[in-house]
Write an enzyme that holds these catalytic residues in place. Sequence first.
Site, PDB file in Angstrom:
ATOM      1  N   CYS A 200       0.829  -1.203   0.000  1.00 29.99           N
ATOM      2  CA  CYS A 200       0.000   0.000   0.000  1.00 29.99           C
ATOM      3  C   CYS A 200       0.864   1.253   0.000  1.00 29.99           C
ATOM      4  O   CYS A 200       1.476   1.588   1.011  1.00 29.99           O
ATOM      5  CB  CYS A 200      -0.921   0.013   1.217  1.00 29.99           C
ATOM      6  SG  CYS A 200      -2.038   1.427   1.233  1.00 29.99           S
TER       7      CYS A 200
ATOM      8  N   ASN B 200       1.381  -8.748   0.845  1.00 25.96           N
ATOM      9  CA  ASN B 200       0.288  -9.446   1.521  1.00 25.96           C
ATOM     10  C   ASN B 200       0.729 -10.827   1.998  1.00 25.96           C
ATOM     11  O   ASN B 200       1.813 -11.309   1.667  1.00 25.96           O
ATOM     12  CB  ASN B 200      -0.888  -9.595   0.558  1.00 25.96           C
ATOM     13  CG  ASN B 200      -1.580  -8.279   0.283  1.00 25.96           C
ATOM     14  OD1 ASN B 200      -2.214  -7.711   1.157  1.00 25.96           O
ATOM     15  ND2 ASN B 200      -1.452  -7.786  -0.939  1.00 25.96           N
TER      16      ASN B 200
END
Length: 300
Positions: free
Chosen positions: A236, A245
């Site tokens: 992000c 992730n």
Amino acid sequence: MKTIDMYEVGPRDGFQNIKEYIPAETKMAIIDGLVQAGIRHIEVTSFVSPKAIPQLKDAREIVTACLRQYPEVDFMALIPNLRGAETAVAVGMTRVAYVVSLSASHNKANINRTHEQSYQALKEIRETYPQLDVIVDLATTFGCPFEGKFPASRVVEFLKDYVDLGIREVCLCDTIGIANPGQVRDILRAVQQAYPQLELQVHIHDTRNMGAACSLAAIEAGVTKIQSTLGGLGGCPFAPGASGNLATEDMVYMLNEMGYDTGVDFPWVLALAKKEVQLIPTGVYSGHHIRIDAASRCFR
């Protein structure tokens, strides 16, 4: 044997961070591989302006192909606004994700809205398309790069308006990867007690290598829906310090070994993660994880 549903979000959350355009044929090859591996829940794209995320300019094409080829798979797309919902309905989608941040600062940085604006936008979507099954992705549930961590009571309080609006499913997201298993259990316990009718998912970033541990804590607390990305792709840019992730292949390996039923073929999904490295040359190969220089909105 407890069944765990793996929700693969790499085709949206992972791909959108890559500067160089990935051909639709390449994206479909990876999605095909995920389906062949046994993944039955896939977030394939976002209906967002190509000016905001050029990588997802082929959203209509991808969704149309997915729905035609695999009617048995639960395909989802992220929608940022009413126009996105309109496009989703037009191409035949029935399930979408809508993101809002628990942190007011991150909500403004990520989607340029106040909390009230985010709520009103979702209310408009619900009123216009009541047939859409909307999952609310609650970003920064476990901590924000600008505001720090929040108590479980804040999560419960924030979700009330959305539950009252008729939302039946929420994904609790660790946007910058600072959660710990104890915190995950505490927040889940509070949300479950306040809203026992809610279906819950978790989306944990792996910044401190605790993605699997925190996801397992969620499972032990009763969650059966785990989000991840093939190869750990993603990050992000609007959350300083966030990395990739939770890797799908890592989580599948751990759960399969522990006796959970994921329905996913680990050797197949591991081979696909390695193939992804070859198909997406902008990735940096490290072990079997991909780390990408984030260059566009993450939305989560």
